[in-house]
Write a protein that holds these residues in place. Sequence first.
Motif, short mmCIF file in Angstrom:
data_model
loop_
_atom_site.label_atom_id
_atom_site.label_comp_id
_atom_site.label_asym_id
_atom_site.label_seq_id
_atom_site.Cartn_x
_atom_site.Cartn_y
_atom_site.Cartn_z
N GLY A 1 28.15 31.18 -46.78
CA GLY A 1 27.43 31.70 -47.95
C GLY A 1 27.10 33.17 -47.92
O GLY A 1 26.44 33.68 -48.83
N GLU A 2 27.54 33.90 -46.89
CA GLU A 2 27.19 35.32 -46.84
C GLU A 2 28.37 36.21 -47.26
O GLU A 2 29.52 35.79 -47.23
N VAL A 3 28.01 37.44 -47.64
CA VAL A 3 29.03 38.45 -47.89
C VAL A 3 28.94 39.44 -46.74
O VAL A 3 27.93 40.11 -46.57
N LEU A 4 29.98 39.47 -45.94
CA LEU A 4 30.00 40.32 -44.75
C LEU A 4 30.96 41.48 -44.94
O LEU A 4 32.14 41.26 -45.28
N ALA A 5 30.47 42.69 -44.78
CA ALA A 5 31.33 43.87 -44.89
C ALA A 5 31.68 44.37 -43.50
O ALA A 5 30.81 44.51 -42.65
N VAL A 6 32.97 44.60 -43.28
CA VAL A 6 33.42 45.19 -42.01
C VAL A 6 33.86 46.61 -42.33
O VAL A 6 34.82 46.80 -43.09
N ILE A 7 33.13 47.58 -41.81
CA ILE A 7 33.44 48.97 -42.17
C ILE A 7 33.73 49.81 -40.92
O ILE A 7 33.43 49.40 -39.80
N GLU B 1 34.17 52.33 -49.37
CA GLU B 1 33.22 52.70 -50.42
C GLU B 1 31.83 52.24 -50.02
O GLU B 1 31.50 51.05 -50.12
N MET B 2 31.01 53.18 -49.54
CA MET B 2 29.70 52.80 -49.00
C MET B 2 28.76 52.24 -50.07
O MET B 2 27.95 51.35 -49.81
N GLU B 3 28.88 52.76 -51.28
CA GLU B 3 28.02 52.28 -52.37
C GLU B 3 28.35 50.80 -52.66
O GLU B 3 27.47 49.96 -52.87
N GLU B 4 29.63 50.54 -52.65
CA GLU B 4 30.12 49.17 -52.89
C GLU B 4 29.62 48.23 -51.79
O GLU B 4 29.16 47.12 -52.07
N VAL B 5 29.69 48.72 -50.57
CA VAL B 5 29.24 47.91 -49.42
C VAL B 5 27.76 47.59 -49.56
O VAL B 5 27.34 46.44 -49.41
N HIS B 6 26.98 48.62 -49.91
CA HIS B 6 25.53 48.44 -50.05
C HIS B 6 25.22 47.43 -51.15
O HIS B 6 24.34 46.59 -51.02
N ARG B 7 25.98 47.53 -52.24
CA ARG B 7 25.73 46.66 -53.39
C ARG B 7 26.10 45.20 -53.11
O ARG B 7 25.43 44.29 -53.55
N LEU B 8 27.20 45.00 -52.38
CA LEU B 8 27.73 43.63 -52.24
C LEU B 8 27.33 42.91 -50.96
O LEU B 8 27.14 41.69 -50.97
N ALA B 9 27.20 43.67 -49.87
CA ALA B 9 27.11 43.00 -48.56
C ALA B 9 25.71 42.49 -48.22
O ALA B 9 24.71 43.17 -48.45
N ASP B 10 25.66 41.29 -47.64
CA ASP B 10 24.41 40.78 -47.07
C ASP B 10 24.25 41.33 -45.66
O ASP B 10 23.15 41.51 -45.16
N ARG B 11 25.41 41.55 -45.02
CA ARG B 11 25.40 42.01 -43.63
C ARG B 11 26.59 42.94 -43.42
O ARG B 11 27.64 42.78 -44.07
N ILE B 12 26.40 43.90 -42.52
CA ILE B 12 27.46 44.87 -42.25
C ILE B 12 27.80 44.86 -40.76
O ILE B 12 26.90 44.80 -39.92
N VAL B 13 29.09 44.92 -40.48
CA VAL B 13 29.52 45.14 -39.09
C VAL B 13 30.27 46.46 -39.10
O VAL B 13 31.25 46.62 -39.83
N PHE B 14 29.77 47.43 -38.33
CA PHE B 14 30.38 48.75 -38.29
C PHE B 14 31.26 48.85 -37.04
O PHE B 14 30.77 48.73 -35.93
N ALA C 1 21.76 43.75 -41.61
CA ALA C 1 21.63 43.86 -43.07
C ALA C 1 21.56 45.33 -43.44
O ALA C 1 21.05 46.14 -42.65
N PRO C 2 22.05 45.72 -44.62
CA PRO C 2 22.08 47.15 -44.97
C PRO C 2 20.72 47.84 -44.82
O PRO C 2 20.63 48.89 -44.18
N ALA C 3 19.68 47.21 -45.37
CA ALA C 3 18.35 47.85 -45.31
C ALA C 3 17.88 48.00 -43.87
O ALA C 3 17.35 49.05 -43.47
N ALA C 4 18.09 46.96 -43.08
CA ALA C 4 17.65 46.99 -41.67
C ALA C 4 18.40 48.06 -40.89
O ALA C 4 17.81 48.77 -40.07
N LEU C 5 19.68 48.21 -41.17
CA LEU C 5 20.49 49.23 -40.48
C LEU C 5 20.01 50.64 -40.79
O LEU C 5 19.91 51.49 -39.91
N LEU C 6 19.71 50.85 -42.09
CA LEU C 6 19.25 52.18 -42.50
C LEU C 6 17.94 52.52 -41.83
O LEU C 6 17.73 53.63 -41.35
#
Lengths: 249, 238
Positions: free
Chosen positions: B36-42, B191-204, B215-220
């Motif tokens: 159920g999550e949207v995971l962005a790999v950037i 596209e970082m804006e896209e990642v922020h808008r869509l992702a529940d979690r990010i793996v860099f 999570a985007p907010a937690a990472l920032l």
Amino acid sequence: MTTVFRTFLIGQFRDAHTWFWTIVLPIALLVGLGFWLDRPGYAERLLAGVIAMNVLFGPGMVTPFQVMTLRNRGVFKLLRAASLPTSAFITAVACARTALSLAVGACLLATGGLLFGVRLTLPGLALILLATLAGSVCFTAVGFISGNLGRNESSTSMISNLICMPMLLTSEAFWSLEQAPQWINVISRLHPFSHFVNLLSDGVRGSWQTSTWTSLGALAAFTLLCLSLAAATFRWDDERVRFRILANH
Amino acid sequence: MPNPATPRALIRAASLVKRYGRRNVVDRISLVVNAGEVLAVIGPNGAGKSTTLDLILRLRDPDEGTVEYAEPDLRRRIGVQLQTTPIFPGYTALENMRLAAAFQRLRLKDDELMRRLADCGLADAAKTDAARLSGGQQKRLAIAMALVHDPKLLFLDEPTAALDPRARREVRELIGSLAKGGTSVVFTSHEMEEVHRLADRIVFISEGRIAAEGAPAALLEQHGAADLEQLYLRLTAG
């Protein structure tokens, strides 16, 4: 698998390469050379030669481009993540190519009969059918080897020409090798195309001889060898290319 | 009793290593894909994102490490859109959909395939040779093909790359609606804006390793960055 077979069978008729190499060229060659070289007995040789060439140019020289394009577009890679086994996909594509070869072969036989009076016997037709089926499988495998080794259109073209043209030139598809140097006769026995041509010639003449069985055995052996080589050189994606780029960094 | 707040892992990858020559393109990467999550790999070009996805999808074999799927049939319920657009040139968009369905051993009627093409904004392009479609349309066709078997988990490798703003927006909306419908999505993007808008979690990922995850907010907050672009520049500096 039937959807893949049907879609590819129909799709072949939209491909310019296929139209030129496997439909227009063989028929034009048979009609043109048949009228130009109007000698007794040549029509039979020509008919067998053109059917053989059609199989060489179709499965042998169009397949490499198809393989290279599908691999470079990531289709083979995608198949690894799909339910349909890649072997089933390849079989369906090869069957579509074989069906086209058989259909064009039938057109060529009809043209030979109508325009040049070539008469076929039932055992002869059976041999032509058997040889065309075995030849299609063998040269599809040869096509896969060229496509597997080629990285892009130009290298694929070069490799498939390098494999197929010497086979065509050192066979008796259009001329006799009786007067040719001994080494050419030796080479002609060492590749599948000569045996394929011999089988088709025997089929057109309607004569099953001892040499027919020898050629049949040789074609079967070459088919197994080419299938093994095609499987050994098969690549799912352009990993080797990517590896080279990364290794240079 | 499982804790409802604990996400359910669909895929667990542990200590993945992939070498090309002497270079570790993927270097001990461990990650989890939850239901159920949207995971962005950037990460930068050549960082190992696509190779990591290939390993997770079992499209390549890792030199070291393991990939475990939570359900035995999960592999058959994964949709994949690769960086290269895997379309069949010379065949119409509808025929490509037919082939994609055949790849999943599905026999869908043309009406159904047309509906799916329409869902991806390709109703008018159904009879067009896929090779003649624009880059954006080809990308949407590849996504439609990846969705043909209603996957539980969708992998999208740079789904909005080389798209015009309108097409990009359409693809983003499509990803958003899939996520709302319960499909798990793993995607890569620059596209970082896209990642922020869509992702529940990010793996860099940087140089084959995970440089940051969360999570985007937690990472920032954790890195004291104003936005993901700033974070990206910081993590890739030097």
